[in-house]
Every structure is written in structure tokens, then in C-alpha cells.
Design a protein around this motif. Structure first.
Motif, short mmCIF file in Angstrom:
data_model
loop_
_atom_site.label_atom_id
_atom_site.label_comp_id
_atom_site.label_asym_id
_atom_site.label_seq_id
_atom_site.Cartn_x
_atom_site.Cartn_y
_atom_site.Cartn_z
N LYS A 1 40.38 39.46 25.74
CA LYS A 1 40.20 40.62 26.61
C LYS A 1 41.12 41.73 26.12
O LYS A 1 42.33 41.55 26.05
CB LYS A 1 40.51 40.27 28.06
CG LYS A 1 40.43 41.44 29.05
CD LYS A 1 40.67 40.93 30.47
CE LYS A 1 40.69 42.07 31.49
NZ LYS A 1 41.96 42.82 31.46
N THR B 1 43.79 32.11 39.37
CA THR B 1 43.33 33.10 38.40
C THR B 1 43.83 32.80 36.99
O THR B 1 43.55 33.55 36.05
CB THR B 1 43.79 34.52 38.79
OG1 THR B 1 45.21 34.52 38.92
CG2 THR B 1 43.14 34.95 40.09
N VAL C 1 32.94 48.43 33.78
CA VAL C 1 34.37 48.54 34.07
C VAL C 1 34.64 49.82 34.85
O VAL C 1 33.87 50.79 34.81
CB VAL C 1 35.21 48.52 32.78
CG1 VAL C 1 35.08 47.19 32.08
CG2 VAL C 1 34.79 49.65 31.82
N GLU C 2 35.76 49.81 35.56
CA GLU C 2 36.20 50.98 36.33
C GLU C 2 37.26 51.77 35.60
O GLU C 2 37.33 53.00 35.73
CB GLU C 2 36.72 50.53 37.69
CG GLU C 2 35.65 49.88 38.56
CD GLU C 2 36.21 49.37 39.87
OE1 GLU C 2 37.46 49.22 39.98
OE2 GLU C 2 35.42 49.10 40.80
N THR C 3 38.13 51.08 34.86
CA THR C 3 39.16 51.74 34.06
C THR C 3 39.21 51.06 32.70
O THR C 3 38.85 49.90 32.57
CB THR C 3 40.55 51.64 34.75
OG1 THR C 3 40.92 50.25 34.83
CG2 THR C 3 40.56 52.27 36.12
N THR D 1 44.56 50.26 31.12
CA THR D 1 44.27 48.95 31.72
C THR D 1 42.77 48.78 31.87
O THR D 1 42.08 49.68 32.35
CB THR D 1 44.95 48.84 33.09
OG1 THR D 1 46.36 48.98 32.94
CG2 THR D 1 44.65 47.49 33.74
N THR E 1 39.86 47.30 33.77
CA THR E 1 39.56 46.76 35.10
C THR E 1 38.06 46.62 35.26
O THR E 1 37.32 47.59 35.13
CB THR E 1 40.10 47.67 36.21
OG1 THR E 1 41.49 47.92 36.01
CG2 THR E 1 39.90 47.02 37.58
N PHE E 2 37.60 45.41 35.55
CA PHE E 2 36.18 45.16 35.71
C PHE E 2 35.71 45.62 37.08
O PHE E 2 36.43 45.52 38.08
CB PHE E 2 35.87 43.68 35.53
CG PHE E 2 36.16 43.15 34.17
CD1 PHE E 2 35.49 43.63 33.06
CD2 PHE E 2 37.11 42.15 33.96
CE1 PHE E 2 35.75 43.16 31.80
CE2 PHE E 2 37.38 41.66 32.71
CZ PHE E 2 36.69 42.16 31.60
N PRO F 1 34.95 40.96 39.42
CA PRO F 1 35.85 39.99 38.77
C PRO F 1 35.12 39.05 37.83
O PRO F 1 33.93 38.78 38.00
CB PRO F 1 36.45 39.22 39.96
CG PRO F 1 36.22 40.09 41.17
CD PRO F 1 34.96 40.84 40.89
#
Length: 256
Positions: free
Chosen positions: A119, A163, A213-215, A246, A248-249, A252
């Protein structure tokens, strides 16, 4: 950090520093029962440490990850190390974190419960759970790298959080070190940006490719570039490249 007295008396799964150095074919091992962070120690000894020097701690009391995040480093539960190397190619440093992650994933596959994914920019995952992380710090002399400290945290035993994940049951830290350390050294000695072959190997393990993704920006991950940039195709169908940030999905990763 820790004391030299601690280092001289420390044992790592029954092995002393000299025995570990011989086992792993490295010139020097600094071994600690407990340390704040192996990165701190590596950077302190960096000016005089030969390439391939390995700093190992049975536990870290102040382990860290990217962006100042903490990394849980319980005694005996994983491998908490920093490798000191002296690469001569500044260009390769741009992709060293990704290269270390890729080479480590390939080396550790045989010890995992499933294929290890990568990742961007520095994490290893198995079945949607975090297995390991890379953190690299470089010290420069002018425009040339003087040394690089490759921090690597690997869960060997199963952590107490859902996690995260460890390696397959019965795997020892020695099993993992024998595979991991040579892989990190190969990554550190490889020159240039990511090759087409390395990009293909990354793509085969990329847990983000094709996901929304968001970010660092909203869109769908299209992969990475030869310079290690994250490629995201936005809702406007324009692809943007991101060197930092970063990931960010939007949803999740599925754990299994």
C-alpha cells in the motif's frame, strides 16, 4: 535511546549481536533489549556505522511511523529494526520506501498466511490487515546522501488489534530476519527509479489500484509512477500524481 551496557548483554531469541551479524551476513549488529526507537539509535551511530549496520530491539518504547504516528512495538512480538546503508544514487532515494516494501513483501510471502500486498507509500498488508511498515530517514552532506536509515516494523505474532495481522503461526523472528534483511539490502543497493519490471511487480500486489480513495485527492487509484508517485484518476477523468500524503480509502479494506 538505550545504553551500550544494555546492548552488550542483550540476546535476541537466544542469539547475541555477533551471532546475528554472522547469520545475516552484515558487518555489525547493535542489539538492545529495549530502545525508544531503533531509528534514533541508527541516526546517532550513522556517521561511523559501516553500510549494512543493523540496529535491532526486542521492544521499542517510542517506535514511530510516518507523519509522527506511533508504532506499537511489544517485546518479542515482532521485528523492530533499522538498517543503515550508504547509497550513492540520490535518484534511487525517491523510490527507496516503495522498493523496500516491494522487496520485503516478496521475501516474506512464504511466511505469511496469504499473499502480501503493498500500500503506497510504505505499508504491507495481508487480507486487509496491516503486517508491516517502512520509515526511511536520510542524512545529507550538501546534495549527496551521507547515509540512510531504513526503519522496518514487522508483526510476527498476531497483534491484539483486529486491523493488524502477524505472520503464519509458528514463524519465528529468526525465520523472518533471514529473509527480510537481505531483501532490504538489495532494495537499498538498487539504483535508478522504478523499472518497468518493478512497476509490474508492484501492480500485482497493489491493494489500492482500482479502489476509490478520499485522500490525497478524491478519485480512483490508477497505480504508481516510476518516480514512486501515486496516480489518481479524478471524477473529471484527469489523472494527478502525488509524491506525498496519506492514502485514505473511501471504504475500508475488507478483512478476512
Amino acid at each position: 535511546m538505550s545504553s551500550s551496557a544494555d546492548a552488550s548483554a542483550a540476546r535476541y531469541d537466544g542469539l547475541g549481536a555477533a551471532e546475528l551479524a554472522a547469520l545475516l551476513d552484515v558487518p555489525r549488529v547493535e542489539l538492545f533489549a529495549s530502545a525508544t526507537s531503533t531509528l534514533d539509535i541508527a541516526n546517532a551511530i550513522g556517521p561511523s556505522a559501516p553500510a549494512g549496520t543493523l540496529v535491532l530491539a526486542d521492544e521499542q518504547t517510542a517506535g514511530r511511523g510516518r507523519l509522527g504516528r506511533s508504532w506499537t512495538s511489544e517485546r518479542g512480538a515482532g521485528i523492530w529494526l533499522t538498517l543503515v546503508e550508504r547509497p550513492e544514487d540520490p535518484l534511487a532515494l525517491e523510490v527507496l520506501s516503495l522498493r523496500c516494501g516491494l522487496y520485503a513483501a516478496e521475501a516474506l510471502d512464504a511466511l505469511a498466511v496469504a499473499r502480501i500486498g503493498v500500500k503506497w507509500p510504505n505499508d504491507l498488508y495481508v487480507r486487509g490487515r496491516k503486517l508491516a511498515g517502512v520509515l526511511i530517514e536520510t542524512r545529507w552532506r550538501g546534495t549527496s546522501p551521507e547515509w540512510v536509515s531504513i526503519g522496518f516494523g514487522l508483526n510476527v505474532a498476531q497483534p491484539m488489534i483486529d486491523t493488524a495481522i502477524g505472520l503464519a503461526s509458528g514463524t519465528t523472528r529468526r525465520d523472518a530476519l533471514i529473509r527480510l534483511v537481505p531483501a532490504l539490502r538489495r532494495a537499498a543497493l538498487t539504483t535508478g527509479l522504478l523499472t518497468e519490471e518493478e512497476l509490474a511487480r508492484w501492480a500485482a500486489r497493489d491493494v489500492a489500484r482500482g479502489r476509490v480513495v478520499e485522500t490525497p485527492t478524491a478519485g480512483m487509484v490508477a497505480g504508481i509512477s516510476a518516480r514512486g508517485e501515486l496516480l489518481v484518476r479524478g471524477t473529471d477523468d484527469i489523472e494527478t500524481a502525488h509524491r506525498s500524503g496519506t492514502l485514505t480509502f473511501a471504504e475500508p479494506l475488507a478483512c478476512s
